[in-house]
Design an enzyme around this catalytic site. Structure first.
Site, PDB file in Angstrom:
ATOM      1  N   GLU A 152     -58.200  -5.885 -89.403  1.00  0.00           N
ATOM      2  CA  GLU A 152     -57.701  -6.131 -91.031  1.00  0.00           C
ATOM      3  C   GLU A 152     -56.277  -5.859 -91.006  1.00  0.00           C
ATOM      4  O   GLU A 152     -55.615  -6.414 -91.683  1.00  0.00           O
ATOM      5  CB  GLU A 152     -58.343  -5.334 -91.871  1.00  0.00           C
ATOM      6  CG  GLU A 152     -58.077  -4.921 -93.385  1.00  0.00           C
ATOM      7  CD  GLU A 152     -58.778  -3.874 -94.142  1.00  0.00           C
ATOM      8  OE1 GLU A 152     -59.624  -3.357 -93.665  1.00  0.00           O
ATOM      9  OE2 GLU A 152     -58.280  -3.586 -95.021  1.00  0.00           O
ATOM     10  N   ASP A 161     -56.468   4.643 -92.873  1.00  0.00           N
ATOM     11  CA  ASP A 161     -57.377   3.634 -92.920  1.00  0.00           C
ATOM     12  C   ASP A 161     -57.045   2.525 -91.936  1.00  0.00           C
ATOM     13  O   ASP A 161     -56.326   1.620 -92.109  1.00  0.00           O
ATOM     14  CB  ASP A 161     -57.103   3.015 -94.287  1.00  0.00           C
ATOM     15  CG  ASP A 161     -57.966   1.804 -94.541  1.00  0.00           C
ATOM     16  OD1 ASP A 161     -58.926   1.533 -93.645  1.00  0.00           O
ATOM     17  OD2 ASP A 161     -57.981   1.292 -95.749  1.00  0.00           O
ATOM     18  N   GLU A 188     -62.420   4.663-103.783  1.00  0.00           N
ATOM     19  CA  GLU A 188     -62.014   3.091-104.009  1.00  0.00           C
ATOM     20  C   GLU A 188     -62.730   2.553-105.184  1.00  0.00           C
ATOM     21  O   GLU A 188     -63.152   1.507-105.306  1.00  0.00           O
ATOM     22  CB  GLU A 188     -61.923   2.206-103.026  1.00  0.00           C
ATOM     23  CG  GLU A 188     -61.046   2.781-101.749  1.00  0.00           C
ATOM     24  CD  GLU A 188     -60.712   1.781-100.498  1.00  0.00           C
ATOM     25  OE1 GLU A 188     -61.685   0.895-100.132  1.00  0.00           O
ATOM     26  OE2 GLU A 188     -59.913   1.968-100.023  1.00  0.00           O
TER      27      GLU A 188
HETATM   28  O1  GCW Z   1     -59.127  -0.211 -96.101  1.00  0.00           O
HETATM   29  C1  GCW Z   1     -59.922  -0.613 -96.988  1.00  0.00           C
HETATM   30  C2  GCW Z   1     -60.122  -1.904 -97.043  1.00  0.00           C
HETATM   31  C3  GCW Z   1     -61.447  -1.951 -98.057  1.00  0.00           C
HETATM   32  C4  GCW Z   1     -62.796  -1.537 -97.422  1.00  0.00           C
HETATM   33  C5  GCW Z   1     -62.261  -0.224 -97.305  1.00  0.00           C
HETATM   34  C6  GCW Z   1     -63.507   0.644 -96.760  1.00  0.00           C
HETATM   35  C7  GCW Z   1     -65.107  -2.206 -97.653  1.00  0.00           C
HETATM   36  O2  GCW Z   1     -59.273  -2.600 -97.509  1.00  0.00           O
HETATM   37  O3  GCW Z   1     -61.643  -3.573 -97.945  1.00  0.00           O
HETATM   38  O4  GCW Z   1     -63.678  -1.620 -98.257  1.00  0.00           O
HETATM   39  O5  GCW Z   1     -61.351   0.261 -96.557  1.00  0.00           O
HETATM   40  O6  GCW Z   1     -63.448   0.910 -95.508  1.00  0.00           O
HETATM   41  O7  GCW Z   1     -64.260   1.302 -97.587  1.00  0.00           O
END
Ligand code: GCW
Length: 872
Positions: free
Chosen positions: A446, A418, A339
């Site tokens: 989340e 995720d 990311e």
């Molecule tokens: O799903 C994503 C989240 C990010 C997070 C990432 C991760 C900290 O939306 O906010 O970053 O996973 O786990 O690294």
């Protein structure tokens, strides 16, 4: 005893139309009511066994609330003193905690002693110390890790209650376990119990930024950082450490895995050391998330190539510096090549190269490095049907098995995508045999309702932990819970990591009921064989007391909540059908399609789902062992609840349940929203059995959830209806006979507009004030039969304004409120859509119902619809 005081709301909100006098009247009434109520309360409290103290939730499951007199009697034979063998911060914490707990629950203050007992006492010490003090005492010697033993025996001739630990932490954990038994009214007279943690590393990660914000934190701002510094007052840090220790957590990485390199600056380290000082007496090791480009950004090198000797030297020197300040430092957490984070790929190096260079710096100090397997390309070409983000972790890490140093732990999210509401188990757990591994679970919700929806995640985690991934071929079963302990393949270590993200809010995470997830995470990390219902039951007793109605009701709600949430968000393995490009909160399924993030649904007019088969799809299923492949590869075997994760099928495909996919989607969304509504009535049955403050706070969350579940239901069902053009066999989707759309009302000032995405509003349209204006009005005439009704106003509550609403019937004001719930949205959409319920209204045909909106800021008092239902 539970007393409702009504009137505050309406009073507080009267100011805006100069109706001060109304407010004053209301206050007068309020005062009279308070007096009446107090009198009544005095009458009722006389002789009542127990008062319900007002509580904020800050004590979570460590309330040590006074037991009923009858129960106190049960513990009368406990010793009157507590002595500690040995001298350390953790041991004296254990002693203090025992005194605090006994005092809170039983009302007695234990005498604090040190050294060998001189009377019947609680004796606290490590096994070694207890052996030394009383060699004749035959205690079970098989205690290791952070394990503990609760038993009774004679020490120095006195009958004692012994709390022995394999190490000092074990003693502290033993004290918490003992107190938990009292809080749950259990018998402790003839104790003989040995507990050993399932895994050595039981950590939490906090995604706190140094400026004090938290990435996906729903409990306010950081307890660790503020404005680039560690705050002077670390009281909440100490309280948090206590909570963590009470469930056996022994490590905490305090900063976001999207790490600010500034965490490693020379002048920041002494600040981190202050946090470590607070953690230490609770047996918690501080850890820090690091950015792999730190050698360059912090160290001033021209490179962060892990194979460059200068880079190795940077990590060695920096790590030595940390240990000179924090001798019990736990280690680092790394997110790299993910990311947008920098990573070893910049130099053509592997995650093993990047991990080992840092791990070698930690090794002499006994520190560990968690390297996250959440590595994937978020610029995937979606036009290529063979591409699959789910493959990434295994494709990248499996070939490196055996190349990681033995103080590296690969930290693997439970599923391959995720933290969705349901995913299969990550195949990587079965793909590492010569590498330490830990499971990463997301405690913070989340993708599962952001602490506004009740969603107890322990049942989901249990399914993952118990899943036999058949990593050992034809050998013994290899459930994930055993793999992460390191025992399956004789690894030196392994563990559990939970993403926790608590904040300064008194509730810690924003919602009293959501704290069951933090509790449950700790309990599973300690003992993954505990059942979800046992954990829910324990947590409820500790958090709300032992009233059987309370225990039964809350446990049932918690256990039903994940299934309910899944049903009205994303069933059949689709994942949470949320806005993946936005706050990950409300429904917005199209956001998953046609972009590089790889959470594709592959939905078109004919069907939906990702084909991940070996035969015709992305081949993801081939990453599992043959036994697991067999479970998922064929449509005949694949379980319904993961069908669309693994297969692309027509909407008319018939599930094992006998329903078509499309009808299952429709039905499950209605069932899920209905279940959310029942949480409200279940909770209401506890009125008077739970203290007022937490009762009211939870009720308001559950009412909100019930409304938002309908937003989810309608958005997802309408989206499926548009895609598939197959109507709901039961005629519900798209037909809401009791609804009056705002755009069809008589509007004065309000103007209709299109909502994007269209499924985010009923009828794809809403109304709003065109520009800052004094007020807008929408009205209509009631055409039903005379009777009692409840009236729901569906409107949008953005976080960039606090519009005011007033509802009147034939000019009589029946409700007013301010839209300031701080929902995660700047626009009118399914994130901000929310409901105001006016519970009892007597209506007659022809009554004029009027909604007045006063915009504020960028929020133009947007309104979706009104629904009028016979009062229940
Ligand atoms: O799903 C994503 C989240 C990010 C997070 C990432 C991760 C900290 O939306 O906010 O970053 O996973 O786990 O690294």
């Amino acid at each position: 005893m539970h007393v409702h005081v009504k009137g505050f709301d309406s009073c507080a909100q009267r100011w805006y139309q100069g109706r001060r006098s109304g407010c004053f009247d209301a206050r007068g009434k309020l005062l009279r009511r308070l007096l009446q109520v107090t009198f009544l309360a005095i009458l009722l409290f006389a002789g009542a066994p127990q008062r319900l103290r007002a509580e904020t939730g800050e004590d979570a499951w460590l309330r040590y609330a006074p037991l009923d007199q009858a129960d106190v009697a049960k513990y009368q034979s406990l010793p009157a003193s507590v002595t500690v063998l040995g001298d350390s911060a953790v041991l004296s914490t254990a002693q203090d905690e025992l005194i605090r707990g006994v005092k809170g629950m039983l009302g007695n203050t234990l005498r604090a002693e040190n050294g060998a007992p001189s009377e019947s006492a609680f004796v606290l010490g490590t096994l070694a110390e207890i052996h030394a003090a009383s060699p004749a005492l035959a205690l079970s010697g098989d205690l290791h890790g952070d394990g503990f033993l609760l038993t009774t025996g004679r020490v120095h001739g006195f009958a004692c209650t012994i709390i022995a630990g394999a190490d000092e932490r074990g003693v502290l954990y033993g004290v918490f376990a003992f107190l938990s038994k009292i809080a749950q009214n259990e018998n402790v007279a003839a104790l003989d119990e040995l507990q050993q943690p399932a895994v050595p590393l039981r950590w939490v990660n906090e995604w706190d930024n140094l400026n004090g914000s938290i990435e996906h934190g729903f409990g306010g701002r950081s307890i660790f950082f503020d404005n680039g510094a560690v705050p002077a007052d670390l009281t909440r840090v100490g309280e948090y450490a206590r909570l963590l220790a009470s469930v056996g957590i022994n490590g905490c990485a305090v900063n976001n895995v999207n790490a600010d390199p500034g965490a490693l600056h020379d002048d920041f380290l002494p600040q981190l050391a202050r946090i470590a000082d607070v953690f230490r007496r609770w047996g918690i090791q501080l850890a820090v998330s690091v950015d792999v480009s730190s050698p360059k950004v912090v160290g001033g090198l021209e490179t962060f190539d892990p194979l460059n000797p200068k880079v190795a030297e940077f990590w060695r020197a920096k790590t030595d510096q940390i240990y000179s300040l924090i001798p019990d430092f736990g280690g680092f957490v790394v997110k790299a090549d993910s990311e947008g984070r920098p990573g070893p790929s910049a130099y053509g190096r592997t995650p093993a190269d990047a991990a080992n260079v840092i791990a070698r710096a930690l090794k002499p100090h006994g520190g560990v490095l968690f390297y996250r397997a959440f590595v994937y390309d978020h610029h995937l070409d979606w036009t290529n049907v063979k591409n699959d983000r789910a493959r990434a972790a295994y494709d990248i890490f499996h070939p490196l098995d055996g190349q990681f140093d033995d103080n590296v732990i690969v930290q693997i999210k439970n599923g391959p995508i995720d933290f969705q509401v349901r995913e299969p188990v990550s195949p990587l757990f079965g793909g590492l045999k010569k590498t330490n591994q830990a499971i990463e679970l997301q405690i913070v919700q989340e993708y599962t309702g952001q602490e506004r929806h009740l969603c107890f995640l322990v049942p989901m985690w249990k399914q993952v932990l118990d899943f036999d991934i058949h990593a050992d071929g034809a050998g013994a079963p290899t459930p994930v819970k055993v793999l992460v302990s390191g025992k399956t393949f004789n690894r030196p270590t392994g563990g559990f990591v939970g993403v926790s993200n608590v904040g300064l809010d008194p509730t810690w995470d924003g919602y009293v009921l959501a704290m069951a997830n933090l509790y449950g995470f700790g309990r599973l990390a300690w003992n993954p064989n505990l059942s979800a219902s046992a954990i829910a039951d324990e947590w409820t007793r500790l958090t709300f007391g032992n009233d059987p109605l309370v225990v039964r009701t809350i446990t049932a709600m918690q256990l039903a909540s994940w299934h309910a949430y899944e049903s009205y968000t994303g069933p059949l393995g689709l994942g949470t059908l949320t806005n993946i490009l936005g706050p990950h909160y409300g429904p917005a399924p199209d956001s998953a399609e046609n972009n590089g993030w790889g959470q594709w649904l592959r939905a078109d007019h004919d069907g939906i789902g990702m084909d991940r088969t070996v035969a015709t799809g992305t081949g993801f299923i081939g990453q599992y062992s043959p036994a697991v492949q067999k479970l998922y590869e064929s449509l005949a075997d694949c379980p319904d609840n993961l069908l669309l994760f693994f297969h692309h099928v027509p909407y008319t495909y018939v599930l094992h349940s006998g329903k078509t996919v499309i009808q299952h989607v429709y039905d499950s969304h209605y069932d899920g929203a209905d279940a959310a509504a029942t949480f409200v009535s279940q909770w209401k049955s506890l009125d008077g059995h739970v203290d007022d403050d937490r009762y009211a706070a939870v009720l308001s969350r559950l009412q909100y959830q019930a409304g938002h579940a309908i937003v989810w239901r309608d958005a997802i069902n309408n989206w499926f209806l548009v895609k598939s053009a197959i109507p709901d066999a039961r005629g519900r989707v798209g037909h809401n006979p009791n609804r009056i759309e705002a755009e069809s009302m008589q509007l004065d000032g309000y103007v209709p507009f299109d909502i994007t995405p269209p499924e985010a509003a009923s009828g794809a349209k809403a109304v709003r004030c065109p520009a800052p204006t004094e007020k807008c009005v929408a009205k209509f005439r009631f055409s039903g039969a005379a009777g009692w009704y409840e009236l729901d106003v569906e409107y949008f509550d953005q976080s960039n304004g606090a519009s005011k609403f007033r509802v009147s019937v034939n000019d009589q004001t029946v409700d007013r409120w301010i839209a300031d719930d701080h929902l995660p949205a700047l626009k009118p959409n399914a994130d901000s859509s929310t409901r105001r319920r006016i519970p009892g209204l007597a209506l007659r045909p022809g009554d004029e119902i009027q909604i007045e909106g006063i915009p504020d800021g960028l929020e133009r008092a947007p309104l979706d619809y009104v629904e009028i239902l016979p009062r229940k």
